[in-house]
Design a protein around this motif. Structure first.
Motif, PDB file in Angstrom:
ATOM      1  N   VAL A   1      30.308  32.649 -27.341  1.00 39.44           N
ATOM      2  CA  VAL A   1      31.459  31.814 -26.971  1.00 39.44           C
ATOM      3  C   VAL A   1      32.504  31.689 -28.084  1.00 39.44           C
ATOM      4  O   VAL A   1      33.707  31.730 -27.802  1.00 39.44           O
ATOM      5  CB  VAL A   1      30.983  30.422 -26.503  1.00 39.44           C
TER       6      VAL A   1
ATOM      7  N   ILE B   1      28.433  31.186 -18.038  1.00 46.39           N
ATOM      8  CA  ILE B   1      27.214  31.296 -18.841  1.00 46.39           C
ATOM      9  C   ILE B   1      25.987  31.204 -17.946  1.00 46.39           C
ATOM     10  O   ILE B   1      25.070  32.036 -18.019  1.00 46.39           O
ATOM     11  CB  ILE B   1      27.168  30.197 -19.920  1.00 46.39           C
TER      12      ILE B   1
ATOM     13  N   GLU C   1      26.128  30.194 -26.311  1.00 47.88           N
ATOM     14  CA  GLU C   1      27.064  29.186 -26.841  1.00 47.88           C
ATOM     15  C   GLU C   1      27.324  29.399 -28.334  1.00 47.88           C
ATOM     16  O   GLU C   1      28.458  29.278 -28.799  1.00 47.88           O
ATOM     17  CB  GLU C   1      26.493  27.783 -26.616  1.00 47.88           C
TER      18      GLU C   1
ATOM     19  N   THR D   1      35.308  34.248 -27.821  1.00 49.63           N
ATOM     20  CA  THR D   1      36.032  34.378 -26.565  1.00 49.63           C
ATOM     21  C   THR D   1      37.183  33.384 -26.536  1.00 49.63           C
ATOM     22  O   THR D   1      37.225  32.440 -27.326  1.00 49.63           O
ATOM     23  CB  THR D   1      35.107  34.109 -25.357  1.00 49.63           C
TER      24      THR D   1
ATOM     25  N   LYS E   1      33.554  27.774 -18.198  1.00 52.17           N
ATOM     26  CA  LYS E   1      32.721  28.382 -19.245  1.00 52.17           C
ATOM     27  C   LYS E   1      31.243  28.211 -18.901  1.00 52.17           C
ATOM     28  O   LYS E   1      30.455  29.166 -18.952  1.00 52.17           O
ATOM     29  CB  LYS E   1      33.009  27.741 -20.598  1.00 52.17           C
ATOM     30  N   ASN E   2      30.860  27.001 -18.520  1.00 52.87           N
ATOM     31  CA  ASN E   2      29.461  26.744 -18.176  1.00 52.87           C
ATOM     32  C   ASN E   2      29.033  27.548 -16.957  1.00 52.87           C
ATOM     33  O   ASN E   2      27.898  28.039 -16.887  1.00 52.87           O
ATOM     34  CB  ASN E   2      29.251  25.255 -17.920  1.00 52.87           C
TER      35      ASN E   2
ATOM     36  N   MET F   1      38.234  31.151 -23.799  1.00 54.62           N
ATOM     37  CA  MET F   1      37.973  30.657 -22.455  1.00 54.62           C
ATOM     38  C   MET F   1      39.186  29.947 -21.859  1.00 54.62           C
ATOM     39  O   MET F   1      39.349  29.910 -20.642  1.00 54.62           O
ATOM     40  CB  MET F   1      36.775  29.720 -22.461  1.00 54.62           C
TER      41      MET F   1
END
Length: 215
Positions: free
Chosen positions: A73, A110, A69, A76, A106-107, A78
Motif C-alpha cells: 500500500v 485488499i 498494508e 500505491t 482500498k480495503n 489509492m
C-alpha cells in the motif's frame, strides 16, 4: 463487457502475478527511482515475507492483509485510483466522503484479491522493455506472465510523485482495474448518492471480513 466474476478472476491472477515478480529479482538492491525497479524491489520484499510465513501460505487473510498494508500500500496512490474509478462523480463528494471512499475502496481491493497471495505457483514474469523518456511523469510497465496455458499480458500504470513512483492502475488481458469498477460505482451513486456508495463499500467489506477463507 466482461462479468464481475470474470474480472475478479482476472485480477486475482493479476495480484498473485504481482507477487511473482520476485522470482526474477536478484538478491542485489534494485534502484527504486525507476518504475520497473520499484515494482521489482517491493515484490521481492513481499515474496521473502510470504516464504517465511507458513500462515500466509495457508491463506490466513488477516496476516495477508497486514502484509499488503505494510509492504504494498505505501507504494500505491489509492486516492488517484479511487478518483479515476469515480470519474466525474468524484467532484460530487465532499472531502470527508472522498476520504471515506479511498479507505473503503482500498480495503475492498485488499480483501477481494489478497487471497491470491496464498496461491503462488511456478509462474515466471517476462519484462517488456520500458518505453519512457527520462522526464516522463507517467509510464506503463508492460510484462507477460508465463505459466500453464497461454501467456497473460500484465501491465502497471505508475506516476512519479514527490515521494517517488507509485502504482495507481493495473491491466490484465485488456481490463484496467479502475474501469472494472467505474460502472458499478456510477450505478450506486445514481441510485443512492455518494453516501450510498460509501455504505455499499462498507457493507461489502464487512461481508468479506466475516467470510471464511475457501479451502
Amino acid at each position: 463487457m466482461k462479468s464481475q466474476k470474470t474480472i475478479k478472476k482476472y485480477f486475482s491472477v493479476l495480484l498473485s502475478s504481482l507477487f511473482l515478480f520476485a522470482g526474477s529479482v536478484s538478491a542485489q538492491a534494485v534502484d527504486q527511482s525507476t518504475p520497473d525497479g520499484l515494482i521489482k524491489t517491493v515484490v521481492s520484499d513481499v515474496m521473502a515475507s510470504v516464504k517465511s510465513d507458513p500462515e500466509i501460505q495457508k491463506g490466513n487473510i488477516p496476516r495477508i492483509v497486514d502484509l499488503v498494508e505494510k509492504k504494498i500500500v505505501p507504494y500505491t496512490d489509492m486516492r488517484r485510483t479511487t478518483e479515476m474509478a469515480m470519474g466525474p462523480n468524484w467532484k460530487k463528494a465532499t472531502p470527508e466522503q472522498q476520504a471515506q471512499l479511498v479507505g473503503e475502496f482500498k480495503n475492498l481491493l485488499i480483501r477481494t484479491y489478497s487471497g491470491a497471495l496464498s496461491q503462488l505457483r511456478d509462474q515466471t514474469i517476462q519484462f517488456k522493455p520500458l518505453r519512457a523518456a527520462p522526464d516522463d511523469k507517467e509510464v506503463v510497465v508492460k510484462t507477460v506472465v508465463i505459466g500453464r496455458g497461454d501467456p497473460v499480458p500484465l501491465d502497471y500504470r505508475l506516476e512519479k510523485t514527490a515521494n517517488g513512483w507509485r502504482v495507481y492502475d493495473m491491466n490484465i488481458m485488456g481490463v484496467w482495474l479502475v474501469e472494472a469498477y467505474r460502472n458499478q460505482f456510477a450505478n450506486q451513486i445514481s441510485q443512492n448518492g455518494v453516501d450510498g456508495l460509501v455504505k455499499f463499500l462498507q457493507d461489502r467489506n464487512k461481508q468479506l471480513a466475516a467470510a471464511k477463507p475457501a479451502n
